[in-house]
Scaffold this motif. Structure first.
Motif, mmCIF file in Angstrom:
data_model
loop_
_atom_site.group_PDB
_atom_site.id
_atom_site.type_symbol
_atom_site.label_atom_id
_atom_site.label_comp_id
_atom_site.label_asym_id
_atom_site.label_seq_id
_atom_site.Cartn_x
_atom_site.Cartn_y
_atom_site.Cartn_z
ATOM 1 N N HIS A 64 10.929 -2.144 -6.433
ATOM 2 C CA HIS A 64 9.779 -1.266 -6.636
ATOM 3 C C HIS A 64 8.866 -1.306 -5.413
ATOM 4 O O HIS A 64 8.779 -2.322 -4.719
ATOM 5 N N ALA A 65 8.170 -0.218 -5.190
ATOM 6 C CA ALA A 65 7.177 -0.151 -4.115
ATOM 7 C C ALA A 65 5.849 -0.722 -4.623
ATOM 8 O O ALA A 65 5.720 -1.035 -5.807
ATOM 9 N N PHE A 66 4.881 -0.841 -3.736
ATOM 10 C CA PHE A 66 3.506 -1.257 -4.055
ATOM 11 C C PHE A 66 3.403 -2.714 -4.517
ATOM 12 O O PHE A 66 2.555 -3.062 -5.314
ATOM 13 N N LYS A 67 4.255 -3.593 -4.004
ATOM 14 C CA LYS A 67 4.194 -5.003 -4.403
ATOM 15 C C LYS A 67 4.051 -5.915 -3.190
ATOM 16 O O LYS A 67 4.252 -7.115 -3.290
ATOM 17 N N ILE A 118 -2.391 -5.902 -0.874
ATOM 18 C CA ILE A 118 -3.512 -5.379 -1.684
ATOM 19 C C ILE A 118 -3.206 -5.601 -3.169
ATOM 20 O O ILE A 118 -3.234 -4.687 -3.983
ATOM 21 N N LEU A 119 -2.898 -6.856 -3.498
ATOM 22 C CA LEU A 119 -2.516 -7.179 -4.866
ATOM 23 C C LEU A 119 -3.701 -7.589 -5.731
ATOM 24 O O LEU A 119 -3.575 -7.668 -6.950
ATOM 25 N N THR A 120 -4.861 -7.812 -5.116
ATOM 26 C CA THR A 120 -6.016 -8.297 -5.878
ATOM 27 C C THR A 120 -6.544 -7.261 -6.866
ATOM 28 O O THR A 120 -6.984 -7.617 -7.952
ATOM 29 N N LYS A 121 -6.469 -5.998 -6.507
ATOM 30 C CA LYS A 121 -6.997 -4.965 -7.399
ATOM 31 C C LYS A 121 -5.981 -4.478 -8.434
ATOM 32 O O LYS A 121 -6.311 -3.684 -9.290
ATOM 33 N N LYS A 122 -4.745 -4.958 -8.340
ATOM 34 C CA LYS A 122 -3.725 -4.562 -9.312
ATOM 35 C C LYS A 122 -3.711 -5.567 -10.470
ATOM 36 O O LYS A 122 -3.887 -6.761 -10.253
ATOM 37 N N THR A 123 -3.493 -5.053 -11.663
ATOM 38 C CA THR A 123 -3.499 -5.931 -12.833
ATOM 39 C C THR A 123 -2.249 -6.808 -12.842
ATOM 40 O O THR A 123 -1.236 -6.465 -12.234
ATOM 41 N N LEU A 157 6.348 -4.576 -11.509
ATOM 42 C CA LEU A 157 6.894 -4.206 -10.198
ATOM 43 C C LEU A 157 7.863 -5.254 -9.648
ATOM 44 O O LEU A 157 8.595 -4.982 -8.703
ATOM 45 N N THR A 158 7.863 -6.444 -10.248
ATOM 46 C CA THR A 158 8.712 -7.538 -9.766
ATOM 47 C C THR A 158 10.195 -7.236 -9.947
ATOM 48 O O THR A 158 11.006 -7.510 -9.075
ATOM 49 N N HIS A 159 10.555 -6.654 -11.075
ATOM 50 C CA HIS A 159 11.962 -6.473 -11.412
ATOM 51 C C HIS A 159 12.592 -5.317 -10.650
ATOM 52 O O HIS A 159 11.968 -4.280 -10.460
#
Length: 64
Positions: free
Chosen positions: A26-29, A32-37, A44-46
């Motif tokens: 997955h993208a977006f991992k 800038i992880l602080t603002k993601k729940t 997104l890990t899998h």
């Protein structure tokens, strides 16, 4: 006719499964992880499969 070259970017991003499907991450991992729940980051890990619509294009890049 010369050998076909595999796309270097695709080579690093995709893996083939035993049944011939294409696995992707997955993208977006990456940052800038602080603002993601936590839930969003966990989902997104899998790894997942490339959609059927894009499969032909990815296979062409991997010269399969």
């Amino acid at each position: 006719m010369p050998k076909l070259k595999t796309n270097s970017g695709a080579k690093k991003r995709f893996k083939l499964t035993g049944t011939g499907k294409i696995k992707r991450k997955h993208a977006f991992k990456s940052h800038i992880l602080t603002k993601k729940t936590t839930k969003q980051k966990r989902r997104l890990t899998h790894a997942t499969l490339v959609s059927e619509a894009d499969e032909r294009r990815v296979k062409q890049m991997l010269v399969l």
